[in-house]
Design an enzyme around this catalytic site. Structure first.
Site, mmCIF file in Angstrom:
data_model
loop_
_atom_site.group_PDB
_atom_site.id
_atom_site.type_symbol
_atom_site.label_atom_id
_atom_site.label_comp_id
_atom_site.label_asym_id
_atom_site.label_seq_id
_atom_site.Cartn_x
_atom_site.Cartn_y
_atom_site.Cartn_z
ATOM 1 N N ASP A 101 0.830 -1.210 0.000
ATOM 2 C CA ASP A 101 0.000 0.000 0.000
ATOM 3 C C ASP A 101 0.861 1.255 0.000
ATOM 4 O O ASP A 101 1.980 1.249 0.524
ATOM 5 C CB ASP A 101 -0.911 -0.020 1.239
ATOM 6 C CG ASP A 101 -2.044 0.977 1.125
ATOM 7 O OD1 ASP A 101 -2.322 1.452 0.006
ATOM 8 O OD2 ASP A 101 -2.662 1.291 2.167
ATOM 9 N N ASN B 161 1.328 3.338 -2.932
ATOM 10 C CA ASN B 161 1.879 3.738 -4.234
ATOM 11 C C ASN B 161 1.377 5.112 -4.661
ATOM 12 O O ASN B 161 2.146 5.939 -5.158
ATOM 13 C CB ASN B 161 1.479 2.733 -5.326
ATOM 14 C CG ASN B 161 2.084 1.375 -5.109
ATOM 15 O OD1 ASN B 161 2.896 1.192 -4.220
ATOM 16 N ND2 ASN B 161 1.685 0.409 -5.921
ATOM 17 N N ASN C 52 -10.676 -2.691 -6.283
ATOM 18 C CA ASN C 52 -9.815 -1.822 -7.106
ATOM 19 C C ASN C 52 -10.364 -1.595 -8.517
ATOM 20 O O ASN C 52 -9.966 -0.649 -9.195
ATOM 21 C CB ASN C 52 -8.384 -2.382 -7.202
ATOM 22 C CG ASN C 52 -7.574 -2.220 -5.938
ATOM 23 O OD1 ASN C 52 -6.660 -2.985 -5.654
ATOM 24 N ND2 ASN C 52 -7.882 -1.199 -5.132
ATOM 25 N N TRP C 53 -11.311 -2.450 -8.946
ATOM 26 C CA TRP C 53 -11.922 -2.232 -10.276
ATOM 27 C C TRP C 53 -12.641 -0.888 -10.315
ATOM 28 O O TRP C 53 -12.903 -0.349 -11.387
ATOM 29 C CB TRP C 53 -12.908 -3.349 -10.629
ATOM 30 C CG TRP C 53 -12.260 -4.678 -10.909
ATOM 31 C CD1 TRP C 53 -12.357 -5.808 -10.142
ATOM 32 C CD2 TRP C 53 -11.422 -5.034 -12.018
ATOM 33 N NE1 TRP C 53 -11.621 -6.824 -10.699
ATOM 34 C CE2 TRP C 53 -11.046 -6.386 -11.860
ATOM 35 C CE3 TRP C 53 -10.950 -4.343 -13.138
ATOM 36 C CZ2 TRP C 53 -10.220 -7.048 -12.766
ATOM 37 C CZ3 TRP C 53 -10.128 -5.013 -14.044
ATOM 38 C CH2 TRP C 53 -9.780 -6.349 -13.850
ATOM 39 N N ARG D 283 -5.354 -1.639 8.474
ATOM 40 C CA ARG D 283 -6.553 -2.302 7.964
ATOM 41 C C ARG D 283 -6.156 -3.609 7.300
ATOM 42 O O ARG D 283 -5.035 -3.767 6.844
ATOM 43 C CB ARG D 283 -7.211 -1.434 6.881
ATOM 44 C CG ARG D 283 -8.126 -0.354 7.354
ATOM 45 C CD ARG D 283 -8.964 0.151 6.163
ATOM 46 N NE ARG D 283 -8.138 0.733 5.109
ATOM 47 C CZ ARG D 283 -7.637 1.963 5.127
ATOM 48 N NH1 ARG D 283 -7.854 2.750 6.166
ATOM 49 N NH2 ARG D 283 -6.909 2.414 4.124
HETATM 50 C C1 FPP Z 1 -1.736 0.062 -3.425
HETATM 51 O O1 FPP Z 1 -1.314 1.406 -3.404
HETATM 52 C C2 FPP Z 1 -1.184 -0.690 -4.541
HETATM 53 C C3 FPP Z 1 -1.904 -1.289 -5.547
HETATM 54 C C4 FPP Z 1 -3.370 -1.243 -5.587
HETATM 55 C C5 FPP Z 1 -1.252 -1.985 -6.666
HETATM 56 C C6 FPP Z 1 0.022 -2.735 -6.381
HETATM 57 C C7 FPP Z 1 0.706 -2.977 -7.658
HETATM 58 C C8 FPP Z 1 2.035 -2.962 -7.889
HETATM 59 C C9 FPP Z 1 3.054 -2.794 -6.830
HETATM 60 C C10 FPP Z 1 2.525 -3.091 -9.276
HETATM 61 C C11 FPP Z 1 2.863 -4.380 -9.871
HETATM 62 C C12 FPP Z 1 2.662 -5.605 -9.102
HETATM 63 C C13 FPP Z 1 3.096 -6.817 -9.465
HETATM 64 C C14 FPP Z 1 2.837 -7.962 -8.573
HETATM 65 C C15 FPP Z 1 3.820 -7.085 -10.713
HETATM 66 P P1 FPP Z 1 -2.420 2.538 -3.522
HETATM 67 O O2 FPP Z 1 -2.606 2.859 -4.968
HETATM 68 O O3 FPP Z 1 -3.669 2.118 -2.821
HETATM 69 O O4 FPP Z 1 -1.729 3.728 -2.768
HETATM 70 P P2 FPP Z 1 -2.428 4.878 -1.895
HETATM 71 O O5 FPP Z 1 -3.089 4.195 -0.741
HETATM 72 O O6 FPP Z 1 -1.283 5.736 -1.482
HETATM 73 O O7 FPP Z 1 -3.392 5.587 -2.790
#
Ligand code: FPP
Length: 246
Positions: A21, A23, A69-70, A194
């Site tokens: 989490d 990103n 996430n969709w 969470r």
């Molecule tokens: C959560 O961060 C992350 C994701 C929903 C996607 C994870 C995907 C990757 C790391 C890319 C590739 C994966 C593989 C296995 C090749 P968020 O977007 O919810 O972050 P935020 O909470 O800061 O908004």
């Protein structure tokens, strides 16, 4: 002594599950779009996979995309799907070289090109035995448990099972994760406390580890810290401390 050297190799968790989490926030801090965060998250995936394999952790499960996430903006979902395809394509030779098999849990309603690439990697790595890397993709625990309930109901209807025979094993054996032990350690990055619909049944006795580090910044040392924290805990499974020490 490095963090890695402090780890007791005879007390490793057999299965580590990770909620990756942060990103989006990582990208925002850098004034960039969310997808930039996901792209940089791939490096952390690589580091964790390598660190776990080097230590000898047999199972790692990553929450890569939830059923919820969709609902994210179309561009982000499409970007994530194409990132998955390119990452899987790029990493398959490394997985084979390192004897790591890929598996996927989730409802399989993925775009055809994503499913095709995943199936190819799964079958090309099926013989690998050092570690199993599972991606939870379009996965949610409530989806999984609903599925199990439907399966059991239909087996009872068809006379293959009686209601009295249904016990914890009946459920365990029908989970998407039935090929591996339950996670002993669950890590969540980004400072959120969470579980987000991840492996709800399987984490009944898992040790939970939360770190403020955002996923794209997560490196081998962060993984070692989580393992060391796990090793410092006393796992009692409902018993007393004295019983455990016997
Ligand atoms: C959560 O961060 C992350 C994701 C929903 C996607 C994870 C995907 C990757 C790391 C890319 C590739 C994966 C593989 C296995 C090749 P968020 O977007 O919810 O972050 P935020 O909470 O800061 O908004």
């Amino acid at each position: 002594m490095s963090l890695k050297d402090e780890i007791k190799l005879d007390r490793l968790p057999r299965h580590v599950a990770i909620i990756m989490d942060g990103n989006g926030r990582w990208a925002k801090q850098k004034g960039n779009v969310r997808l930039f965060g996901h792209k940089n998250g791939v490096k952390a995936v690589r580091e964790v996979t390598e660190a776990a394999a080097e230590l000898g952790v047999p199972y790692v499960t990553l929450y890569a995309f939830s059923t919820e996430n969709w609902n994210r903006p179309k561009a982000e979902v499409e970007g994530l799907m194409s990132l998955l395809v390119s990452t899987i394509a790029d990493e398959t030779p490394t997985l084979i070289k390192n004897n790591i098999s890929l598996r996927v849990i989730g409802n399989q309603s993925l775009p055809p090109q994503v499913k095709a690439k995943l199936d190819e990697c799964i079958s090309n790595t099926a013989h690998c035995s050092r570690m199993t890397l599972t991606l939870a993709l379009s996965y949610s625990s409530r989806w999984e448990l609903t599925n199990v309930a439907q399966q059991i109901a239909s087996e009872i209807k068809n006379g293959k099972l009686t209601p009295e025979e249904v016990d914890e094993n009946t459920i365990q054996e029908r989970l998407a994760t039935s090929y591996m032990p339950d996670p002993e350690l669950l890590i969540r990055t980004s400072g959120e406390y969470r579980i987000s619909n991840f492996l709800l049944w399987q984490i009944a006795y898992s040790e939970l580890y939360f770190t403020p580090t955002l996923w794209p910044d997560f490196r081998k040392d962060d993984f070692y810290k989580a393992i060391l924290d796990f090793q410092s805990r006393e796992r009692r499974f409902g018993m007393t401390s004295e019983q455990i020490q016997q």
